[in-house]
Design a protein around this motif. Structure first.
Motif, PDB file in Angstrom:
ATOM      1  N   ALA A   1       0.725  -1.465   0.006  1.00  0.00           N
ATOM      2  CA  ALA A   1       0.074  -0.109  -0.067  1.00  0.00           C
ATOM      3  C   ALA A   1       0.764   1.031   0.138  1.00  0.00           C
ATOM      4  N   VAL A   2       1.955   1.314   0.604  1.00  0.00           N
ATOM      5  CA  VAL A   2       2.740   2.408   0.640  1.00  0.00           C
ATOM      6  C   VAL A   2       4.039   2.476  -0.229  1.00  0.00           C
ATOM      7  N   LEU A   3       4.156   3.050  -1.445  1.00  0.00           N
ATOM      8  CA  LEU A   3       5.166   3.039  -2.335  1.00  0.00           C
ATOM      9  C   LEU A   3       6.300   4.184  -1.779  1.00  0.00           C
ATOM     10  N   ILE A   4       7.642   3.640  -1.825  1.00  0.00           N
ATOM     11  CA  ILE A   4       8.534   4.561  -1.437  1.00  0.00           C
ATOM     12  C   ILE A   4       9.359   4.921  -2.947  1.00  0.00           C
ATOM     13  N   ASP A   5       9.320   6.350  -3.203  1.00  0.00           N
ATOM     14  CA  ASP A   5       9.747   6.911  -4.384  1.00  0.00           C
ATOM     15  C   ASP A   5      11.134   6.278  -4.851  1.00  0.00           C
TER      16      ASP A   5
END
Length: 525
Positions: free
Chosen positions: A515-519
């Motif tokens: 759910a959480v995408l880190i650039d």
């Protein structure tokens, strides 16, 4: 195609005790095996209009028997969505209108269900009840997963928030995999279907529904009327609509008479509260304190107590010009096409539901620039197709309190810049073409108990996330439902980002890792 000719059916719909109009609609064509329940969403009678559009479009497509039941349902619901979307763009007062619906086709004793939203379809057999559809809402999904009991979900303060509907967010294709839920199953000879709006299921448990059905079987008309009466007896907070379809062998059981007491109908009337004897002195003290406060009120008024200023024909800006810190500006229902600038220490709130603010020129609809102690409560900020706002709410170097606000149709739902630290709670940021919330460098925010859904589908441009957090931003996000956005729920930029900081949110079927995408440019794996 062979429709089950021995089906028994009935329907009932009521506005409920607390609503002045009925925005529910239903349609039944037993000769073709078509049954539909629709629940309208939107103010200014727009929900009613959306439901009527959906009923007419769905009926027209389902009556044409070309294609499989699955194809017919997908096409019917997508066509309804697109027609609601088009008409909402043609009339500013209908902006944001939508509906939820559940439709069933019964052919050759096979039931095919198409579903969007939080209306429901149940399959009942003697002594059994099973929910077939899944709710497109954070609370409903938690109930379906077993995180909440049915009773806890029914009492939940955010029970009515949905993240998927028919008509409000964008044009849809019948082939979209994440729009229409489809289910297919055989209808037993001793089985029955219940299609209903959430006005029933927010008030009456599934066990009480089963018992009520079996109490009146095989009289489906009496059962439908009794279910509506049960919802009204339990509070009647919403419109309630039921459509019942029973196989030839569906019948009553003895269990029903034990579960639902009384011979005049379902025994679901709430009893008055019991006040413990030890609490009586405290209540007496409370009453005395209120009496003293009322006597002192005239003195407070003469000493410059906070005022409530009601918006008149001059508009919201004119009312704000008369306000001082500590005052409240109260907005009557209506559509207001003006830029609203929050003021230091002033609360802006809706007098009652139905207040919509739209940008006059394509800039942000509501702005908070360099103010503290301002508050915004109960407002719907709605984009206009002719001049969609760059942001629904723009916050720059400010720390307003934002609660019970709905923002739809804006380039960005909420944009936070500069040295800002707003508190945003209990709100719905849904159906915005860009990110739901974008937090820029240097800003913080406390974002809790919001629904951030169906954002980021603007064209042209890439899919956008529910929440975008830029480097050196430091928000707190907890207990939000962040679901059904075009891209990932949360997108983080910057090497200091940590997925664990955002784990206390609801992402539907996704876990925090997905759910959480880190650039990738941040340097963190």
């Amino acid at each position: 195609m062979a429709v089950h000719t021995s089906l028994r059916w009935a329907a009932a719909s009521d506005r409920g005790i607390r609503r002045s109009t009925n925005e529910d609609r239903y349609y039944a064509d037993p000769a073709r095996g078509i049954f539909v329940v629709i629940d309208g969403v939107g103010g200014h009678s727009a929900g009613e209009h959306a439901a009527e559009i959906a009923r007419d479009v769905v009926r027209e497509r389902l009556e044409r028997t070309t294609g499989t039941p699955e194809q017919r349902l997908r096409e019917a619901i997508a066509l309804a969505n697109n027609e609601i979307w088009r008409q909402s763009r043609a009339c500013p007062e209908w902006r944001g209108m939508a509906c939820v619906l559940t439709a069933a086709i019964v052919e050759d004793d096979i039931v095919t269900v198409g579903h969007v939203g939080d209306s429901r379809l149940y399959l009942l057999r003697p002594g059994e009840v099973r929910k077939i559809t899944r709710d497109h809402s954070p609370v409903g999904e938690r109930e379906d997963r077993g995180d909440l009991t049915e009773a806890e979900a029914m009492r939940h303060e955010r029970r009515n928030e949905i993240y998927r509907d028919v008509g409000s967010s964008s044009l849809r294709s019948p082939d979209e995999s994440n729009f229409v839920d489809l289910e297919q199953f055989p209808l037993p000879a001793d089985g029955a279907l219940l299609l209903c709006s959430d006005g029933l299921t927010d008030q009456v448990t599934s066990g009480e529904i089963r018992a009520c059905m079996e109490r009146y079987a095989p009289d489906m008309a009496a059962a439908a009327a009794a279910l509506v009466a049960a919802a009204n007896s339990a509070g009647g907070k919403d419109n309630v609509t039921v459509v019942l379809v029973a196989g030839p062998e569906y019948r009553a059981t003895e269990v029903a008479h034990e579960t639902v007491a009384g011979e005049s109908g379902p025994a679901l009337v709430p009893q008055g509260p019991h006040i413990p004897r030890w609490l009586v002195p405290s209540l007496c003290g409370l009453v005395l304190g209120l009496a003293i406060g009322l006597l002192a009120w005239p003195l407070l008024v003469t000493r410059g107590a906070p005022r409530t200023i009601v918006v008149d024909a001059g508009g919201i800006g004119a009312a704000l010009d008369r306000a001082h810190p500590g005052d409240t500006v109260e907005i009557p229902p209506g559509l207001y096409r003006e830029r609203v600038e929050l003021r230091q220490g002033v609360t802006i709130r809706a007098q009652r539901p139905g207040v919509t603010i739209s940008s006059p020129d394509g800039g942000p609809a509501v702005v908070a620039h360099s103010v503290k102690g301002a508050a915004l409560d109960g407002i719907w900020i709605q984009g206009d197709a002719a001049s969609p706002p760059s942001a629904g709410l723009e916050i720059v170097d400010a720390s307003p309190l934002v609660s019970n606000v709905r923002i739809s149709g804006a380039g960005i739902g909420i944009e936070i810049r500069g040295h800002s630290s707003p508190a945003i709670s209990g709100s719905q940021i849904v159906g915005n073409p860009g990110a739901g919330i974008e937090i820029h460098e240097g800003s913080g925010a406390k974002i809790t108990n919001n629904l951030i859904a169906a954002n980021g589908r603007g064209q042209p441009g890439p899919p956008m996330p529910g929440v975008e957090v830029h480097p050196q931003a430091h928000p707190i996000l907890r207990d939000n439902g962040i679901v059904d956005n075009a891209a990932e729920p949360i997108r983080l930029h910057g090497a200091e980002s940590q997925r664990a900081d955002y784990a206390a949110n609801f992402f539907g079927p996704m876990d925090v890792e997905d759910a959480v995408l880190i650039d990738p440019q941040s340097g963190r794996p």
